[in-house]
Design a protein around this motif. Structure first.
Motif, PDB file in Angstrom:
ATOM      1  N   GLY A 233     -46.566 -19.226  23.468  1.00  0.00           N
ATOM      2  CA  GLY A 233     -45.368 -19.486  23.231  1.00  0.00           C
ATOM      3  C   GLY A 233     -44.499 -19.173  24.448  1.00  0.00           C
ATOM      4  O   GLY A 233     -44.788 -19.451  25.438  1.00  0.00           O
ATOM      5  N   GLU A 234     -43.384 -18.524  24.220  1.00  0.00           N
ATOM      6  CA  GLU A 234     -42.264 -18.200  25.138  1.00  0.00           C
ATOM      7  C   GLU A 234     -41.848 -16.822  25.251  1.00  0.00           C
ATOM      8  O   GLU A 234     -41.591 -16.307  24.239  1.00  0.00           O
ATOM      9  N   ALA A 235     -41.771 -16.062  26.346  1.00  0.00           N
ATOM     10  CA  ALA A 235     -41.140 -14.684  26.499  1.00  0.00           C
ATOM     11  C   ALA A 235     -40.626 -14.601  27.809  1.00  0.00           C
ATOM     12  O   ALA A 235     -40.664 -15.089  28.768  1.00  0.00           O
ATOM     13  N   TYR A 236     -39.657 -13.787  27.833  1.00  0.00           N
ATOM     14  CA  TYR A 236     -38.923 -13.017  28.961  1.00  0.00           C
ATOM     15  C   TYR A 236     -39.240 -11.655  29.273  1.00  0.00           C
ATOM     16  O   TYR A 236     -39.365 -11.014  28.364  1.00  0.00           O
ATOM     17  N   THR A 266     -40.520  -6.851  37.930  1.00  0.00           N
ATOM     18  CA  THR A 266     -39.739  -8.066  38.109  1.00  0.00           C
ATOM     19  C   THR A 266     -39.199  -8.717  37.142  1.00  0.00           C
ATOM     20  O   THR A 266     -39.543  -8.164  35.840  1.00  0.00           O
ATOM     21  N   HIS A 267     -38.171  -9.635  36.914  1.00  0.00           N
ATOM     22  CA  HIS A 267     -37.783 -10.302  35.728  1.00  0.00           C
ATOM     23  C   HIS A 267     -38.176 -11.690  35.692  1.00  0.00           C
ATOM     24  O   HIS A 267     -37.965 -12.484  36.621  1.00  0.00           O
ATOM     25  N   PHE A 268     -38.937 -12.266  34.709  1.00  0.00           N
ATOM     26  CA  PHE A 268     -39.448 -13.711  34.723  1.00  0.00           C
ATOM     27  C   PHE A 268     -39.530 -14.227  33.332  1.00  0.00           C
ATOM     28  O   PHE A 268     -39.597 -13.435  32.415  1.00  0.00           O
ATOM     29  N   ASN A 269     -39.670 -15.549  33.206  1.00  0.00           N
ATOM     30  CA  ASN A 269     -39.774 -16.059  31.871  1.00  0.00           C
ATOM     31  C   ASN A 269     -40.930 -16.973  31.991  1.00  0.00           C
ATOM     32  O   ASN A 269     -41.265 -18.016  33.128  1.00  0.00           O
ATOM     33  N   VAL A 270     -41.814 -16.776  31.031  1.00  0.00           N
ATOM     34  CA  VAL A 270     -43.109 -17.803  30.990  1.00  0.00           C
ATOM     35  C   VAL A 270     -42.856 -18.650  29.595  1.00  0.00           C
ATOM     36  O   VAL A 270     -42.613 -18.106  28.381  1.00  0.00           O
ATOM     37  N   ASN A 271     -42.945 -19.970  29.795  1.00  0.00           N
ATOM     38  CA  ASN A 271     -42.832 -21.033  28.648  1.00  0.00           C
ATOM     39  C   ASN A 271     -44.244 -21.500  28.525  1.00  0.00           C
ATOM     40  O   ASN A 271     -44.788 -22.268  29.493  1.00  0.00           O
ATOM     41  N   ARG A 280     -44.776 -22.846  32.151  1.00  0.00           N
ATOM     42  CA  ARG A 280     -43.862 -22.694  33.093  1.00  0.00           C
ATOM     43  C   ARG A 280     -43.423 -21.451  33.554  1.00  0.00           C
ATOM     44  O   ARG A 280     -42.930 -20.600  32.523  1.00  0.00           O
ATOM     45  N   THR A 281     -43.363 -20.823  34.742  1.00  0.00           N
ATOM     46  CA  THR A 281     -43.055 -19.429  34.952  1.00  0.00           C
ATOM     47  C   THR A 281     -41.920 -19.416  35.861  1.00  0.00           C
ATOM     48  O   THR A 281     -41.952 -20.168  36.994  1.00  0.00           O
ATOM     49  N   THR A 282     -40.723 -18.963  35.430  1.00  0.00           N
ATOM     50  CA  THR A 282     -39.485 -19.056  36.133  1.00  0.00           C
ATOM     51  C   THR A 282     -39.170 -17.645  36.672  1.00  0.00           C
ATOM     52  O   THR A 282     -39.103 -16.675  35.871  1.00  0.00           O
ATOM     53  N   LEU A 283     -38.760 -17.380  37.909  1.00  0.00           N
ATOM     54  CA  LEU A 283     -38.736 -15.966  38.527  1.00  0.00           C
ATOM     55  C   LEU A 283     -37.406 -15.623  38.721  1.00  0.00           C
ATOM     56  O   LEU A 283     -36.732 -16.579  39.464  1.00  0.00           O
ATOM     57  N   LEU A 284     -36.532 -14.755  38.156  1.00  0.00           N
ATOM     58  CA  LEU A 284     -35.421 -14.425  38.410  1.00  0.00           C
ATOM     59  C   LEU A 284     -35.181 -13.454  39.380  1.00  0.00           C
ATOM     60  O   LEU A 284     -34.278 -13.373  40.397  1.00  0.00           O
TER      61      LEU A 284
END
Length: 397
Positions: A233-236, A266-271, A280-284
């Motif tokens: 699923g998805e998590a931050y 770090t801070h990132f989101n994985v969908n 998708r991995t999005t890096l903040l």
């Protein structure tokens, strides 16, 4: 088009001179309501050409009378068809004070009003948004429904850890005794459709879980060379930098079916939803390595398709909208957006044969709204309509 048979210059001149009867204005509006958006735009273009070749003296001075005439005409109709006089004034002033564009704006507004109505079947009710709820599955198979725990009171004890819920709803792990000799067990936290949850892991890493998602993790990271988490699923993630006790940073690894994301802090989101075509991995903040192929810097996203991985520069706020409790309608395609809505409101989406595959969307809306508010915003595009029946949303043209 029917309006081509009319003398636009004559109609406009009569209107400025207050010689166009209200009945004819109403008929003109009705005709315009049946034109397509492209036909309306063409009508404006034709009028612009006519206006340039046949200027009408006193046009500017007639603006207020035009607006007042339209306002009085609309006030004589049912209240659900009225449009604010101030909206007319502001828009027309910005549109070079033209009658036909004013009427076109009125028609577009009427279409938007009609498009905003969501059909709710008899016996059905509007659907409230999701909320904080999740299930904790312990290593021994015991399942705990976290929304039933009393904050600060109920505690779940395992080897080396005590688990409790805080006042803000967050699930927190606290160390118990000597974690070096503790038996490591693996727990799973899962959210249902219409649920979300925040967890503070044993290493103080914060995890926000979106709807229909789960993470599996150890009760202690003390023995591990790396902190390994499995995600569906998805998590931050807001990862805490941790030393392995030998002076080296202990990597934090998020594993999905198509990606392995390795970080230090770090801070990132994985969908990684199974029903999406990519992971998708999005890096903040910070730095992450995705598989062995790419190292991301802040503002980048790694997208894994079936056989390829791409790295793109993105607006990160658009991909963590759910964590900020919003729907971003600008970047997702229509069907992806509908899947987000289905998960958050726990509804089934049915596409009629007439339903479009793509709809150009825009804007943001809070996820705290009932489903009808979100669907209305999408429906105002004019390209799609919705019917709500129980927990089923039917999409038509």
């Amino acid at each position: 088009m029917e309006h081509k048979n009319q003398n636009i210059h004559s109609i406009y001149s009569k209107f400025l001179d207050n010689r166009l009867p209200a009945k004819e204005i109403s008929e003109l509006l009705q005709k315009m309501e049946h034109l397509s958006d492209g036909e309306l735009e063409q009508m404006v273009a034709e009028f612009m050409d006519e206006r340039e070749s046949h200027p009408v003296p006193g046009e500017e001075e007639s603006l207020d009378r035009i607006l007042l005439s339209i306002r009085n005409l609309r006030l004589s109709e049912p209240s659900n068809h009225k449009i604010s006089f101030k909206i007319y004034r502001r828009w027309i002033a910005a549109a070079v004070v033209l009658l036909v564009p004013a009427l076109v704006f009125f028609v577009f507004s009427q279409k938007a009003k009609n498009a905003g109505h969501i059909e709710i079947a008899a016996g059905s009710v509007d659907i409230a948004p999701g909320r904080d709820r999740a299930t904790l599955k312990l290593a021994n198979g015991t399942e705990v429904y976290l929304d039933t725990l009393h904050a600060g009171q109920d505690k779940i004890k395992q080897y080396g850890a005590s688990i409790s819920k805080q006042g803000n709803g967050e699930l927190v792990y606290m160390k118990l005794g000597d974690t070096e000799t503790a038996v490591v067990e693996y727990n799973t936290i899962s959210t249902p459709r219409g649920g979300r949850y925040k967890v503070l892991l044993p290493d103080s890493t914060q995890v926000w879980l979106n709807a229909s998602s789960s993470i599996t993790y150890p009760t202690s990271f003390a023995h591990a060379g790396a902190r390994l988490i499995k995600l569906e699923g998805e998590a931050y993630f807001a990862v805490k930098k941790v030393s392995d006790g030998k002076g080296k940073s202990q990597p934090f690894i998020v594993s999905t079916d198509r990606q392995k994301v390795t970080v230090l802090g770090t801070h990132f989101n994985v969908n990684a939803y199974a029903d999406e075509s990519s992971v998708r991995t999005t890096l903040l903040e910070g730095r992450v390595q995705v598989n062995s192929d790419a190292i991301l810097r802040p503002g980048q996203q790694a997208i894994s398709f079936s056989k390829t991985l791409e790295v793109r520069d993105v607006d990160t706020t658009a991909f963590v909208d759910w964590k900020n409790n919003e729907f971003n309608l600008k970047t997702s395609d229509f069907r992806t957006t509908m899947r987000k809505i289905a998960r958050w409101y726990d509804v089934e989406i049915i596409y009629d044969q007439s339903a479009p595959s793509t709809v150009k969307l825009g804007g943001w809306i809070s996820r705290d709204k009932n489903i009808s508010s979100v669907l209305k915003l999408i429906q105002k595009t004019g390209g799609v309509h919705f019917k709500l029946e129980g927990r089923r949303v039917t999409v038509t043209k």
